[in-house]
Enzyme design. Structure first.
Site, PDB file in Angstrom:
ATOM      1  CD  GLU A  64      62.224  83.895  60.415  1.00 16.01           C
ATOM      2  OE1 GLU A  64      63.594  83.395  60.352  1.00 16.01           O
ATOM      3  OE2 GLU A  64      62.084  84.723  59.533  1.00 16.01           O
ATOM      4  CG  ASP A  71      60.477  80.533  51.301  1.00 18.36           C
ATOM      5  OD1 ASP A  71      60.168  81.021  52.420  1.00 18.36           O
ATOM      6  OD2 ASP A  71      60.877  80.747  50.513  1.00 18.36           O
TER       7      ASP A  71
END
Length: 695
Positions: free
Chosen positions: A538, A602
């Protein structure tokens, strides 16, 4: 809404930020209080060993450096069946969601029986659940709950009344063709303005209408047959139903050809088309905007973003005569029915499910209670979330993950200091943005008010429509006012997380703060691999290809020097090309542009969480795994998942997230620390020769 960067998007139809605070000292992180666990359902992870690794999930016949995802998850995949009512099943997300839904079920059943009615909104929630569960009343009513809407469609006589009806559909809880919502102003993140967004397709994306591949052609034929079947259930003759379905497909194809692509919708500058109320006719000529706004109860809204002007222009042309009023009425009848089908009698529910089965491969309907829980969570999420957090995380749990979040942010701070390709002015702006990221943990400080929402114990469809209309009015009431930075966009039981670029915040609901992402019986190495990589994911969204276009205050503003911008694009292109090379189901290529932001997140998430773990966690490990191996296995086992072929095809065609095997092997094959942890050698698949690194 478009700027939310989620950790995970479940298959639709059924189903990763610290301002104005000092950095935390390096102290141990207290454990997250886990939810009470019922007897484990199928696919429940084994109890973690002392290493935090589920050994029963491993496939030791596969070398970690050949296919780490298969090594970490192979036996779980082999021994786990996807439940008949699900298109996908994940060792983490699905199992936690199941656990959470059992808790929500207990809450709603108690309320429906009249228990704990002193709790906020207990009666509304109980009545909503009772209305949903009463299949006898719903079946007896048949199509009657939808008849007022159908009669209002029949009363449309001309383009003016059609336009007014389309606006009014917003107010009545069945929005069609054009959606009006509130949005933060791209140019002034302190203010809320209106936003028009394209709508009106019955299939997931434009490619379902425009691609000429055999698979898409087959799906179009099946969709047309499905519309025919639904219109027959509505009472039309076979001939009329076929004509209606043909007309629906024709109109939706016209809309699809003007549809902004999913790739372009990820580009904020391509949707930032500002217009005053008086200028709407210039941005999207042909639409009778005064009539539409009057119907929508929005005639006093002063400023808008017209996100897709070309689409709006096409809608205007279709209303002006490109599509006949008779054909429009067929289309509207279908979309009214489509929107309401799951709240109607069983024949409509069954036929609606038949199409979902074609689309994502699900074998059976979810149990009724699950459908009811999910509907109410979408409609009254914060009302239902209050008793949920009381039963699970509790007020004391809200502070338990702050230490880990701050450790991840410290990792990003050190990373920005060390990056050699960033010049000092850009680095200074990056530090400013990082320092202003806000965190929201577990549940809101202030709960949403539902006092104005009317819920009836014997009107399920009415409840659904009134809750949609309630949310529309809530959105409308925000336009023209300062942004409420305390607002949440997810309910607390949601098993997910998100970053919002315009608010410059990241949000971790209580639903995801549970095993296997975090377990107090697991070592912190594995926990950093689990929830830590979620946090890093995030945080990286604030600096991915989309989030980086927003400054520290959430304004769409260029803050990168030209040379640094070019270097970022070069590095991002490496990630795009890597994922473009992946295929599923034999010959279906991944879309590296669509998934770019998630893949960058990621990759960054693993790097940030690993460095935080190394800084925060001392010596450890077991006879089976080193601390570093525990971290990478904790990360990979959070993504163990199975997808039906149809669901996998649907995900690749529509979703900005990559399939789970690529979400593990993709970033790890670019991570030198992973190769070192498992002694991978050059030339092995998990050690890419042309390594990608963005952050």
């Amino acid at each position: 809404m478009i700027m939310h960067r989620l950790l995970f998007v479940a298959m639709p139809i059924l189903v990763f930020a610290c301002g104005g605070r000092d950095r935390a000292p390096s102290t141990p992180v207290p454990p997250v209080t886990a939810a009470p666990v019922s007897p484990p359902p199928a696919g429940e992870p084994s109890a973690p060993a002392a290493s935090g690794v589920d050994k029963n999930a491993l496939d030791p016949t596969v070398a970690p450096c050949d296919d780490f995802y298969q090594y970490a998850c192979g036996n779980w995949i082999k021994t786990t069946n996807i439940p008949a009512h699900e298109p996908t099943w994940y060792r983490s997300f699905s199992v936690i969601r199941d656990r959470n839904e059992e808790i929500l079920k207990g809450i709603l059943e108690g309320y429906a029986k009249g228990e704990n009615l002193n709790e906020p909104y207990a009666k509304q929630l109980g009545d909503f659940y009772a209305a949903c569960m009463d299949e006898g009343v719903i079946d007896q009513a048949g199509i009657r709950p939808l008849e007022p809407v159908l009669k209002s469609i029949d009363a449309i006589k001309d383009s003016a009344s059609l336009t007014r009806w389309l606006g009014k559909s917003q107010v009545e809880g069945l929005p069609m063709v054009v959606d009006l919502m509130s949005s933060q102003d791209f140019d002034d993140a302190t203010q809320v303005i209106g936003m028009f967004w394209q709508s009106g397709l019955g299939m997931p994306e434009r490619e379902y209408y425009t691609d000429t591949t055999p698979k898409m052609s087959e799906l179009r034929s099946k969709y047309e047959a499905h519309v025919t079947n639904m219109m027959r259930l509505l009472g039309e003759s076979e001939t009329k139903a076929k004509l209606s379905a043909h007309t629906v497909l024709k109109i939706e194809t016209m809309l699809a050809r003007a549809w902004m692509s999913k790739e372009d919708r990820r580009e904020p500058k391509k949707i930032n088309h500002r217009a005053t109320r008086a200028d709407l006719g210039k941005k999207a000529p042909g639409m009778a905007w005064p009539e539409w706004l009057e119907g929508a109860g929005a005639k006093d809204v002063a400023t808008f973003i017209v996100a897709q002007p070309e689409f709006m222009r096409e809608v205007g042309a279709m209303i002006r005569g490109k599509v006949s009023i008779a054909d429009w009425k067929m289309y509207l009848r279908w979309h009214a029915l489509r929107s309401a089908a799951d709240e109607l009698s069983q024949p409509f529910v069954n036929e609606n499910f038949a199409w979902k089965r074609i689309l994502v491969g699900t074998e059976s309907l979810p149990p009724r209670w699950k459908r009811c829980v999910r509907t109410i969570d979408r409609a009254m999420g914060e009302a239902l979330g209050r008793p949920f957090v009381h039963k699970t995380l509790g007020a004391e749990g809200k502070s338990t993950v702050v230490g880990m979040v701050q450790a991840i942010e410290d990792s990003m701070h050190h990373n920005l200091e060390a990056i050699t390709w960033m010049d000092e002015p850009t680095r200074k702006s990056a530090f400013l943005k990082l320092g202003k990221i806000a965190n929201k943990i577990a549940y809101p400080d202030t709960w949403r008010n539902y006092d104005a929402l009317t819920i009836s114990r014997d009107d399920y469809l009415g409840n659904k429509m009134r809750s949609t209309a309630f949310e529309y009015r809530r959105q409308l009431s925000k336009i023209g006012k300062p942004v409420d930075r305390a607002e949440w966009q997810m309910s607390p039981p949601t098993v997910n997380a998100y970053y919002d670029a315009q608010l410059n915040e990241m949000v971790f609901p209580a639903g995801i703060l549970q095993p296997p992402f975090y377990a107090n019986t697991s070592p912190m190495t594995a926990n950093y691999g689990g929830i830590g990589t979620v946090m890093g994911h995030e945080l990286t969204h604030g600096f991915d290809d989309e989030g980086r276009q927003f400054d520290a205050n959430g304004n769409l503003k260029d803050w990168w020097s030209e040379a640094v911008n070019a270097e970022f694009d070069r590095r991002a292109a490496c990630v795009k090309e890597q994922f473009n090379s992946y295929t599923v189901l034999g010959d279906v290529h991944m879309n590296g542009q669509l998934t770019l932001g998630e893949n960058i997140a990621d990759l960054g998430g693993v790097k940030l969480a690993y460095r935080a773990m190394k800084n925060k966690v001392g010596a450890g490990g077991t006879s089976d795994f080193t601390p570093e191996q525990q971290f990478f296995l904790g990360f990979a086992q959070g993504w163990c998942g199975k997808l039906r072929d149809e669901a996998l095809r649907h995900l690749v065609a529509t979703n900005p997230h990559s399939p789970p095997n690529f979400r593990v092997n993709g970033p790890l094959s670019n991570t030198p620390e992973f190769a070192q942890a498992f002694s991978c050698k050059p030339g092995q698949p998990m050690m890419r020769k042309n390594r990608c690194e963005v952050w």
